[in-house]
Design a protein around this motif. Sequence first.
Motif, PDB file in Angstrom:
ATOM      1  N   PHE A  62      30.514  40.932  31.699  1.00  0.00           N
ATOM      2  CA  PHE A  62      30.699  42.234  31.179  1.00  0.00           C
ATOM      3  C   PHE A  62      30.893  43.409  32.268  1.00  0.00           C
ATOM      4  O   PHE A  62      31.120  44.448  31.882  1.00  0.00           O
ATOM      5  CB  PHE A  62      29.153  42.495  30.658  1.00  0.00           C
ATOM      6  CG  PHE A  62      28.777  41.565  29.346  1.00  0.00           C
ATOM      7  CD1 PHE A  62      29.445  41.981  28.302  1.00  0.00           C
ATOM      8  CD2 PHE A  62      27.917  40.632  29.839  1.00  0.00           C
ATOM      9  CE1 PHE A  62      28.956  40.946  27.227  1.00  0.00           C
ATOM     10  CE2 PHE A  62      27.744  39.753  28.743  1.00  0.00           C
ATOM     11  CZ  PHE A  62      28.049  39.937  27.298  1.00  0.00           C
ATOM     12  N   ILE A  63      30.371  43.056  33.666  1.00  0.00           N
ATOM     13  CA  ILE A  63      30.315  44.265  34.521  1.00  0.00           C
ATOM     14  C   ILE A  63      31.557  44.238  35.432  1.00  0.00           C
ATOM     15  O   ILE A  63      32.260  45.422  35.670  1.00  0.00           O
ATOM     16  CB  ILE A  63      29.070  44.259  35.229  1.00  0.00           C
ATOM     17  CG1 ILE A  63      27.919  44.514  34.164  1.00  0.00           C
ATOM     18  CG2 ILE A  63      29.144  45.262  36.263  1.00  0.00           C
ATOM     19  CD1 ILE A  63      26.523  44.244  34.716  1.00  0.00           C
ATOM     20  N   GLU A  64      32.105  43.077  36.133  1.00  0.00           N
ATOM     21  CA  GLU A  64      33.050  43.145  37.124  1.00  0.00           C
ATOM     22  C   GLU A  64      34.311  43.702  36.660  1.00  0.00           C
ATOM     23  O   GLU A  64      34.771  43.817  35.500  1.00  0.00           O
ATOM     24  CB  GLU A  64      32.978  41.593  37.639  1.00  0.00           C
ATOM     25  CG  GLU A  64      34.164  40.845  37.974  1.00  0.00           C
ATOM     26  CD  GLU A  64      33.984  39.617  38.175  1.00  0.00           C
ATOM     27  OE1 GLU A  64      33.754  39.432  39.451  1.00  0.00           O
ATOM     28  OE2 GLU A  64      34.204  38.731  37.331  1.00  0.00           O
ATOM     29  N   ALA A  65      35.169  44.055  37.277  1.00  0.00           N
ATOM     30  CA  ALA A  65      36.438  44.570  37.269  1.00  0.00           C
ATOM     31  C   ALA A  65      37.212  43.342  36.525  1.00  0.00           C
ATOM     32  O   ALA A  65      37.076  42.157  37.041  1.00  0.00           O
ATOM     33  CB  ALA A  65      37.206  45.164  38.448  1.00  0.00           C
ATOM     34  N   ASP A  66      37.925  43.865  35.566  1.00  0.00           N
ATOM     35  CA  ASP A  66      38.633  42.890  34.597  1.00  0.00           C
ATOM     36  C   ASP A  66      37.778  41.672  33.887  1.00  0.00           C
ATOM     37  O   ASP A  66      38.187  40.634  33.652  1.00  0.00           O
ATOM     38  CB  ASP A  66      39.711  41.997  35.374  1.00  0.00           C
ATOM     39  CG  ASP A  66      40.627  42.910  36.138  1.00  0.00           C
ATOM     40  OD1 ASP A  66      40.813  43.981  35.475  1.00  0.00           O
ATOM     41  OD2 ASP A  66      41.019  42.534  37.143  1.00  0.00           O
ATOM     42  N   ALA A  67      36.422  41.881  33.782  1.00  0.00           N
ATOM     43  CA  ALA A  67      35.538  41.250  32.909  1.00  0.00           C
ATOM     44  C   ALA A  67      36.011  41.195  31.466  1.00  0.00           C
ATOM     45  O   ALA A  67      36.705  42.102  31.090  1.00  0.00           O
ATOM     46  CB  ALA A  67      34.062  41.792  33.010  1.00  0.00           C
ATOM     47  N   PRO A  68      35.850  39.806  30.988  1.00  0.00           N
ATOM     48  CA  PRO A  68      36.660  39.754  29.509  1.00  0.00           C
ATOM     49  C   PRO A  68      36.073  40.561  28.425  1.00  0.00           C
ATOM     50  O   PRO A  68      36.463  40.847  27.532  1.00  0.00           O
ATOM     51  CB  PRO A  68      36.272  38.086  29.298  1.00  0.00           C
ATOM     52  CG  PRO A  68      35.238  37.732  30.206  1.00  0.00           C
ATOM     53  CD  PRO A  68      35.399  38.586  31.193  1.00  0.00           C
ATOM     54  N   LYS A  69      34.585  40.936  28.554  1.00  0.00           N
ATOM     55  CA  LYS A  69      33.966  41.917  27.747  1.00  0.00           C
ATOM     56  C   LYS A  69      33.489  43.206  28.161  1.00  0.00           C
ATOM     57  O   LYS A  69      32.913  43.979  28.160  1.00  0.00           O
ATOM     58  CB  LYS A  69      32.926  40.966  27.045  1.00  0.00           C
ATOM     59  CG  LYS A  69      33.123  40.057  26.357  1.00  0.00           C
ATOM     60  CD  LYS A  69      32.216  39.300  25.848  1.00  0.00           C
ATOM     61  CE  LYS A  69      32.609  37.753  25.250  1.00  0.00           C
ATOM     62  NZ  LYS A  69      31.425  37.164  24.579  1.00  0.00           N
TER      63      LYS A  69
END
Length: 69
Positions: A62-69
């Motif tokens: 959810f948070i990291e750059a390029d996270a899927p959600k």
Amino acid sequence: MAWSENMDTLLTNQAGLDAFRTFLKSEFSEENVEFWLACEDFKKTESAEKIASKARMIYSEFIEADAPK
């Protein structure tokens, strides 16, 4: 009853949660409730090993750059 109490009641009731998810899907924002559920699960975790694992999952999903959600 305050808005937050209504949301808590809605999200802790399976039928309410299902209805809210359906609404969020129609708005293309289902990940919001998924994030909330992951955080609620995280708050209940007692094992240090599981805390670290769940924190990494929440960050990567959810948070990291390029996270899927």
